[in-house]
Design a protein around this motif. Sequence first.
Motif, PDB file in Angstrom:
ATOM      1  N   ASP A 152       1.904  12.075  -2.357  1.00  0.00           N
ATOM      2  CA  ASP A 152       0.944  10.986  -2.172  1.00  0.00           C
ATOM      3  C   ASP A 152      -0.139  11.136  -3.240  1.00  0.00           C
ATOM      4  O   ASP A 152      -1.015  11.992  -3.149  1.00  0.00           O
ATOM      5  CB  ASP A 152       0.348  11.075  -0.762  1.00  0.00           C
ATOM      6  N   ASN A 173      -7.226  14.101   0.291  1.00  0.00           N
ATOM      7  CA  ASN A 173      -8.068  13.596   1.367  1.00  0.00           C
ATOM      8  C   ASN A 173      -7.759  14.461   2.593  1.00  0.00           C
ATOM      9  O   ASN A 173      -6.604  14.511   3.005  1.00  0.00           O
ATOM     10  CB  ASN A 173      -7.713  12.137   1.659  1.00  0.00           C
ATOM     11  N   ASN A 222      -0.364  16.108  -0.911  1.00  0.00           N
ATOM     12  CA  ASN A 222      -1.427  15.132  -1.189  1.00  0.00           C
ATOM     13  C   ASN A 222      -2.497  15.785  -2.056  1.00  0.00           C
ATOM     14  O   ASN A 222      -3.351  16.507  -1.587  1.00  0.00           O
ATOM     15  CB  ASN A 222      -2.024  14.607   0.121  1.00  0.00           C
ATOM     16  N   SER A 254      -5.451   0.712  -4.179  1.00  0.00           N
ATOM     17  CA  SER A 254      -6.545   0.715  -3.210  1.00  0.00           C
ATOM     18  C   SER A 254      -7.770   1.473  -3.703  1.00  0.00           C
ATOM     19  O   SER A 254      -8.891   0.983  -3.604  1.00  0.00           O
ATOM     20  CB  SER A 254      -6.085   1.364  -1.898  1.00  0.00           C
ATOM     21  N   LYS A 255      -7.544   2.669  -4.227  1.00  0.00           N
ATOM     22  CA  LYS A 255      -8.683   3.553  -4.526  1.00  0.00           C
ATOM     23  C   LYS A 255      -9.122   3.421  -5.988  1.00  0.00           C
ATOM     24  O   LYS A 255     -10.291   3.183  -6.260  1.00  0.00           O
ATOM     25  CB  LYS A 255      -8.321   5.003  -4.206  1.00  0.00           C
ATOM     26  N   ARG A 285      -3.764  -4.770  -0.247  1.00  0.00           N
ATOM     27  CA  ARG A 285      -2.560  -4.139   0.304  1.00  0.00           C
ATOM     28  C   ARG A 285      -1.406  -4.149  -0.699  1.00  0.00           C
ATOM     29  O   ARG A 285      -0.373  -4.793  -0.500  1.00  0.00           O
ATOM     30  CB  ARG A 285      -2.134  -4.788   1.631  1.00  0.00           C
ATOM     31  N   ILE A 333      -2.313   8.741  -4.359  1.00  0.00           N
ATOM     32  CA  ILE A 333      -3.174   7.556  -4.329  1.00  0.00           C
ATOM     33  C   ILE A 333      -4.528   7.814  -5.013  1.00  0.00           C
ATOM     34  O   ILE A 333      -5.168   6.901  -5.508  1.00  0.00           O
ATOM     35  CB  ILE A 333      -3.355   7.031  -2.878  1.00  0.00           C
ATOM     36  N   TYR A 334      -4.949   9.095  -5.059  1.00  0.00           N
ATOM     37  CA  TYR A 334      -6.236   9.410  -5.711  1.00  0.00           C
ATOM     38  C   TYR A 334      -6.044   9.949  -7.121  1.00  0.00           C
ATOM     39  O   TYR A 334      -6.929  10.608  -7.661  1.00  0.00           O
ATOM     40  CB  TYR A 334      -7.022  10.430  -4.866  1.00  0.00           C
ATOM     41  N   PHE A 362      -4.185  14.085   5.814  1.00  0.00           N
ATOM     42  CA  PHE A 362      -4.487  12.669   6.068  1.00  0.00           C
ATOM     43  C   PHE A 362      -3.796  12.313   7.390  1.00  0.00           C
ATOM     44  O   PHE A 362      -2.571  12.427   7.511  1.00  0.00           O
ATOM     45  CB  PHE A 362      -3.946  11.852   4.902  1.00  0.00           C
ATOM     46  N   TYR A 398      -0.026  10.955   8.431  1.00  0.00           N
ATOM     47  CA  TYR A 398       1.255  11.612   8.092  1.00  0.00           C
ATOM     48  C   TYR A 398       1.990  12.091   9.343  1.00  0.00           C
ATOM     49  O   TYR A 398       3.192  11.904   9.485  1.00  0.00           O
ATOM     50  CB  TYR A 398       1.057  12.841   7.199  1.00  0.00           C
ATOM     51  N   GLY A 400       0.836  -1.202   0.000  1.00  0.00           N
ATOM     52  CA  GLY A 400       0.000   0.000   0.000  1.00  0.00           C
ATOM     53  C   GLY A 400       0.870   1.252   0.000  1.00  0.00           C
ATOM     54  O   GLY A 400       2.066   1.214   0.341  1.00  0.00           O
ATOM     55  N   ALA A 401       0.236   2.363  -0.399  1.00  0.00           N
ATOM     56  CA  ALA A 401       0.972   3.637  -0.503  1.00  0.00           C
ATOM     57  C   ALA A 401       1.531   4.075   0.846  1.00  0.00           C
ATOM     58  O   ALA A 401       2.635   4.618   0.943  1.00  0.00           O
ATOM     59  CB  ALA A 401       0.045   4.709  -1.061  1.00  0.00           C
ATOM     60  N   MET A 402       0.763   3.818   1.922  1.00  0.00           N
ATOM     61  CA  MET A 402       1.203   4.293   3.234  1.00  0.00           C
ATOM     62  C   MET A 402       2.464   3.589   3.716  1.00  0.00           C
ATOM     63  O   MET A 402       3.261   4.156   4.449  1.00  0.00           O
ATOM     64  CB  MET A 402       0.082   4.101   4.269  1.00  0.00           C
ATOM     65  N   TYR A 460     -14.419  11.984  -1.302  1.00  0.00           N
ATOM     66  CA  TYR A 460     -14.813  12.660  -0.071  1.00  0.00           C
ATOM     67  C   TYR A 460     -15.497  14.004  -0.307  1.00  0.00           C
ATOM     68  O   TYR A 460     -15.155  14.724  -1.234  1.00  0.00           O
ATOM     69  CB  TYR A 460     -13.576  12.915   0.809  1.00  0.00           C
TER      70      TYR A 460
HETATM   71  N1  PLP Z   1      -2.959   8.199   1.253  1.00  0.00           N
HETATM   72  C1  PLP Z   1      -4.125   8.821   1.455  1.00  0.00           C
HETATM   73  C2  PLP Z   1      -4.173  10.299   1.309  1.00  0.00           C
HETATM   74  C3  PLP Z   1      -5.271   8.098   1.807  1.00  0.00           C
HETATM   75  O1  PLP Z   1      -6.423   8.740   1.996  1.00  0.00           O
HETATM   76  C4  PLP Z   1      -5.183   6.708   1.961  1.00  0.00           C
HETATM   77  C5  PLP Z   1      -6.364   5.915   2.376  1.00  0.00           C
HETATM   78  O2  PLP Z   1      -7.366   6.398   2.831  1.00  0.00           O
HETATM   79  C6  PLP Z   1      -3.951   6.097   1.736  1.00  0.00           C
HETATM   80  C7  PLP Z   1      -2.862   6.859   1.380  1.00  0.00           C
HETATM   81  C8  PLP Z   1      -3.800   4.628   1.896  1.00  0.00           C
HETATM   82  O3  PLP Z   1      -3.374   4.036   0.705  1.00  0.00           O
HETATM   83  P1  PLP Z   1      -2.985   2.483   0.696  1.00  0.00           P
HETATM   84  O4  PLP Z   1      -4.239   1.713   0.927  1.00  0.00           O
HETATM   85  O5  PLP Z   1      -2.421   2.255  -0.679  1.00  0.00           O
HETATM   86  O6  PLP Z   1      -1.971   2.299   1.768  1.00  0.00           O
END
Ligand code: PLP
Length: 383
Positions: free
Chosen positions: A201, A173, A169, A231-232, A240, A203-204, A123, A126, A97-99, A318
């Motif tokens: 980041d 989010n 980001n 994920s998204k 994951r 991810i979106y 988010f 962080y 996952g990105a996180m 969101y």
């Molecule tokens: N980055 C942001 C800004 C998110 O909102 C989220 C999930 O809500 C994630 C990362 C998580 O990404 P991943 O599921 O790829 O770890």
Amino acid sequence: MNRLKLAKKYQQPEENIMMNIGTLAKSKEGLIDLSIGDPDLITDERIINQAAEDAKAGHTRYTASDGSQEFIQTVIKHYKAYYNLDFAPSQVRATVGAMHGMYLTLLAIIDPGDEVIIHEPYFSPYKDQIELAGGVPIVVPTYEKDGFQLDTSILEKAITKKTKAIIINSPNNPTGAVFSQETFQRIAEIAIEHELFILSDEIYEELVFDGSFVPMATFAPENTITFSGFSKSFAMTGWRIGYMIAPTYVSQTAKLINENITYSAPSISQQAGIYALKNASKLIPEVTNVFKQRLDYVKKRVDAIDFLHLGNVQGTMYAFINISNTHLDSASFTKKLLDETQVLVVPGKAFGINTGNQHIRLAATQKISVLKEAFDRIEQMSF
Ligand code: PLP
């Protein structure tokens, strides 16, 4: 931050707002959960079927620690095809996952006391990730009156001798804002001038409703570390799987750290990711359209309720809804909402106290029929 202190912080009800409200909500009958960014969508069955085939064909073992060559090459081809960006295999690594990529990177680049700038509302993880890695989060605000765009002059003023990196980001989010290309360009210039990393980041990246997304690496390729994943855009939160793309020396350091933690991202999820990226042009629009339609609906309903206000949502899943007309802070509003309507959202405070406390974040994670029921209940509330 001392890790035990962080754990203690989470035991205090006020500190972990999301978790506490979530726990509170579990006992509710007729709950409509619009809190966490984990949509009701099930991963496209073509991805699931391909992953099942790949498992039967033997993709059930460790891959190389930075991901299979096929995964890495597929990410590289995707960035070339979608964004005309060139990366070497040594820059790309599969992450859980990105996180996970974000945390490995912070561990790789931070020396104790280094400052990392984040923009608020942010988010929530962080801040803790920076502290866990030994750094100091420095928060700069974004404002609703600016459509939550980042004012780069405020960003520049926050830079000190200790600044190591800026986390960006966008699409954002919780606000749904998509920073303009001019903003990205200016952030890139600032990072180059001050020799900072940009931890972007993205991810979106695919959940953008008007126009298209241009990655930060386009503007500052030497300074940018990109985090994205499946994920998204592909409704694959539980698989994951994500990736990071960084200058080779950062990517290699992250790899060394990770070899002592998870070793490799799940093999089967890498296979699913390969299929997803190869078929991205077919698969992603289906997901994006779902969220666009849902958020259009949310906007229409919010516009008809006088104690709520929502600006233009440019992307993500969101709606960051202004509740200041209710004269309640975000936690009190969220609690009243849950008690009176069984609708669960996240108080804006969870994304930073300075700019978030007059908002709630509603995640469009349920079908329009469920959103309709939620708003039918909400519009009965009085203040
Ligand atoms: N980055 C942001 C800004 C998110 O909102 C989220 C999930 O809500 C994630 C990362 C998580 O990404 P991943 O599921 O790829 O770890």
